[in-house]
Design an enzyme around this catalytic site. Sequence first.
Site, PDB file in Angstrom:
ATOM      1  CG  HIS A  55      -1.635  -1.080   1.173  1.00 31.14           C
ATOM      2  ND1 HIS A  55      -3.102  -1.147   0.410  1.00 31.14           N
ATOM      3  CD2 HIS A  55      -2.034  -2.162   1.441  1.00 31.14           C
ATOM      4  CE1 HIS A  55      -3.777  -2.153   0.907  1.00 31.14           C
ATOM      5  NE2 HIS A  55      -3.434  -2.914   1.273  1.00 31.14           N
ATOM      6  CG  ASN A 128      -8.045  -4.811   0.213  1.00 30.14           C
ATOM      7  OD1 ASN A 128      -7.048  -3.365   0.502  1.00 30.14           O
ATOM      8  ND2 ASN A 128      -7.615  -6.182   0.709  1.00 30.14           N
TER       9      ASN A 128
END
Length: 504
Positions: A55, A128
């Site tokens: 990320h 997500n």
Amino acid sequence: MSDSKKLTTAFGIPVGDDQNSMTAGSRGPALMQDAHLMEKLAHFDRERIPERVVHAKGAGAGGYFEVTVDVTKYTKAKFLSKVGKKTEVFARFSTVGGEKGSADSARDPRGFAVKFYTEDGNYDFVGNNTPVFFIRDPLKFADFIHTQKRHPATNCPDPDMFWDFLSLTPESIHQVTVLFSDRGTPATFRNMNGYSSHTYKWYNKKGEYFWVQYHFKTDQGIKNLTRKQATRLAGENPDHATKDLYDAIERGEYPSWTLQMQIMTPEQAKDYRFDIFDITKVWPHSDFPLIEVGRLVLNRNPKNYFAEVEQAAFGPGNLVPGIAASPDKMLQARIFSYHDTHIHRLGPNYHLIPVNSPKAAPEKSYQRDGFMRVDDNGGSGSNYWPNSAGGPAPDPDSLEPPFDVSGQAARQAYAHPNDDFVQAGNLYRDVMTDVDRDHLIGNITSHLKGAKKRIQLRQTAIFYKADPDYGSHVAKELDLNIKKVEKLAAMSPEDRAKATAQGA
Ligand code: NDP
């Protein structure tokens, strides 16, 4: 010149000249006594902090969450206690595998993290844009991520290691099917949903509990890129989603998401047909319909990217009273790992960085000292508990109600492995349109063709197990022998691995 306009060093000393280093003679050499030059260079040398290992590339914005439906019968979370109640939030969206400078249009899940600054401290939702995940045991996580990154020798992404791991990990098929659909390349961060993926627990004031899954549904509508559009954008405008979010908020077009929940009673969970804590599965909508809870609105751009977005640190362990973890093994490991990685990246006092500090409930802990303890460090108050000096005391009302656990302590797999192909097959057959399926096959084969034949065969057998039509189309595009694919699909995972091992 007014004092407020005067340039200073980091320590507030006025700077007389910021264009010419102090030198001996007009041609140099430079003098070490030029403390301003030394400070400037030394700070610049340390401008980069460790990149997130996953990320790393992201964009963020502030806003609020507003409750629209009464859910107090399910949870006592204070920020969800009243219709109309608003809570300040900060959200960050990201890709997963790429480095900080990588393209926003990469085929990858997107992180969807929201920090709620509640009066019971910070609640972090760390989800997500996909409702499932590739693996369901945290022991596999580091290996999985290595396969999505760069090859140890070539330092390039490598289709062999990517597909070798996935084809030896059949539970990944559901997430692979979502990822290689056009949902794997969302048009912008505004045009995607956010899912908890994990099951969480909600409990109410009476101590009754429920298993829940979160769905933040985009009010902008789902929009995806085709493979060609994504590839073009990666070259022409690699930051397209970052810029899109910023520009939309600047224009006053505030993106919003409707939070809907799936809620399951413990009785429903007991005999359900698969393990409800298995993150490779969704709960079918027909069994557990979505219940509206509220609305997330992002209406504030960060003034400074590093201060707010790069330093933002979300942790799935930051749960407020009324919300608790489930036994999901992946969630249990994330509760450790996110906090641990933030300590590595930002230091042990990262909770003091303004974007991370609890805004509506000041910290009152006995943690002290450490790098960058930039507040008064608890002043002269006690630094231990229990104390008789009137220091902050634990509040039993904030405890999660006790819960039963049972079974043997051992290294154990999930109990329903035969279900691994069912939901991927449903998605392919029942949810996707002909165009979706066509794009899916094209997206897969344009990537899988880079892997060795034996790995192509093994992965195509997994597609075949999800749905024979799915596997056959992939086989046809890759020019694979369908009889070999069928034979591999009929084998146990162990035999399939042996039959397709190097040199077999
Ligand atoms: P439903 O028909 O009720 O749900 C299908 C859901 O699939 C839609 O609501 C949508 O989720 C999502 N979807 C639509 N197109 C695509 C696509 N191209 N790629 C990925 N997802 C898509 O059936 P079920 O609940 O029984 O689920 C059937 C399958 O749908 C599952 O096996 C799963 O693969 C997929 N799915 C299910 C979700 C769930 O929570 N039940 C969530 C997402 C996908 P959304 O409304 O969230 O956009």
